[in-house]
Design an enzyme around this catalytic site. Sequence first.
Site, PDB file in Angstrom:
ATOM      1  N   CYS A  41      -4.790   7.071  -0.621  1.00  0.00           N
ATOM      2  CA  CYS A  41      -3.919   7.719  -1.606  1.00  0.00           C
ATOM      3  C   CYS A  41      -2.727   6.862  -2.012  1.00  0.00           C
ATOM      4  O   CYS A  41      -2.392   6.782  -3.197  1.00  0.00           O
ATOM      5  CB  CYS A  41      -3.468   9.086  -1.104  1.00  0.00           C
ATOM      6  SG  CYS A  41      -2.517   9.065   0.437  1.00  0.00           S
ATOM      7  N   HIS A  87       0.113  12.854   2.436  1.00  0.00           N
ATOM      8  CA  HIS A  87      -0.791  12.550   1.333  1.00  0.00           C
ATOM      9  C   HIS A  87       0.050  12.512   0.064  1.00  0.00           C
ATOM     10  O   HIS A  87       1.037  13.237  -0.058  1.00  0.00           O
ATOM     11  CB  HIS A  87      -1.863  13.644   1.252  1.00  0.00           C
ATOM     12  CG  HIS A  87      -2.920  13.383   0.240  1.00  0.00           C
ATOM     13  ND1 HIS A  87      -3.825  12.348   0.358  1.00  0.00           N
ATOM     14  CD2 HIS A  87      -3.226  14.020  -0.918  1.00  0.00           C
ATOM     15  CE1 HIS A  87      -4.648  12.375  -0.683  1.00  0.00           C
ATOM     16  NE2 HIS A  87      -4.292  13.374  -1.471  1.00  0.00           N
ATOM     17  N   HIS A 117      -5.337  12.085  -7.268  1.00  0.00           N
ATOM     18  CA  HIS A 117      -5.154  11.572  -5.911  1.00  0.00           C
ATOM     19  C   HIS A 117      -6.476  11.041  -5.385  1.00  0.00           C
ATOM     20  O   HIS A 117      -7.525  11.218  -6.012  1.00  0.00           O
ATOM     21  CB  HIS A 117      -4.600  12.659  -4.986  1.00  0.00           C
ATOM     22  CG  HIS A 117      -5.503  13.831  -4.797  1.00  0.00           C
ATOM     23  ND1 HIS A 117      -6.013  14.194  -3.576  1.00  0.00           N
ATOM     24  CD2 HIS A 117      -6.021  14.734  -5.674  1.00  0.00           C
ATOM     25  CE1 HIS A 117      -6.775  15.269  -3.705  1.00  0.00           C
ATOM     26  NE2 HIS A 117      -6.797  15.614  -4.973  1.00  0.00           N
TER      27      HIS A 117
END
Length: 144
Positions: A50, A101, A113
């Site tokens: 990510c 994340h 993402h």
Amino acid sequence: MLTLDSEYAFSPASAHQQNGPLRTRILTQYHHWKGTHYRWGGTTHNGVDCSALMQHLFRDAAHLSLPRTTGEQIHRGVKVEELSLQAGDLVFFQTGEHRRHVGVYIGDHQFIHASTSQGVTVSDLSDDYWQAHFITARRVTGAA
């Protein structure tokens, strides 16, 4: 409003209406990465995580250099309230005791993402999972 079909195609005309060129450039870069598999520590089209995806998207769409890790990226820019999100804002989530994340908001409650299960994709920020794990958002560009 973001115009997405099941293939996550977008309409440049509608993209320009929501926060102009940055959003359009991010969506263009997304199409280069869409479907790339997730790989922790990965930085290429053979597998990307990510934070590396955010590095690529912002380098190519905004000529902005972001740090390599989510832990470093979360300190960049200025804090933005969820209700004030604009396309180009980074959104951060706590997905485990020591795991974060990151994705980039593109408008209409959507963010790009690198998903561990789906690879590079678009997800809905209003989904219960993402709402439960949302921790902060940061504006890293001067003009979103």
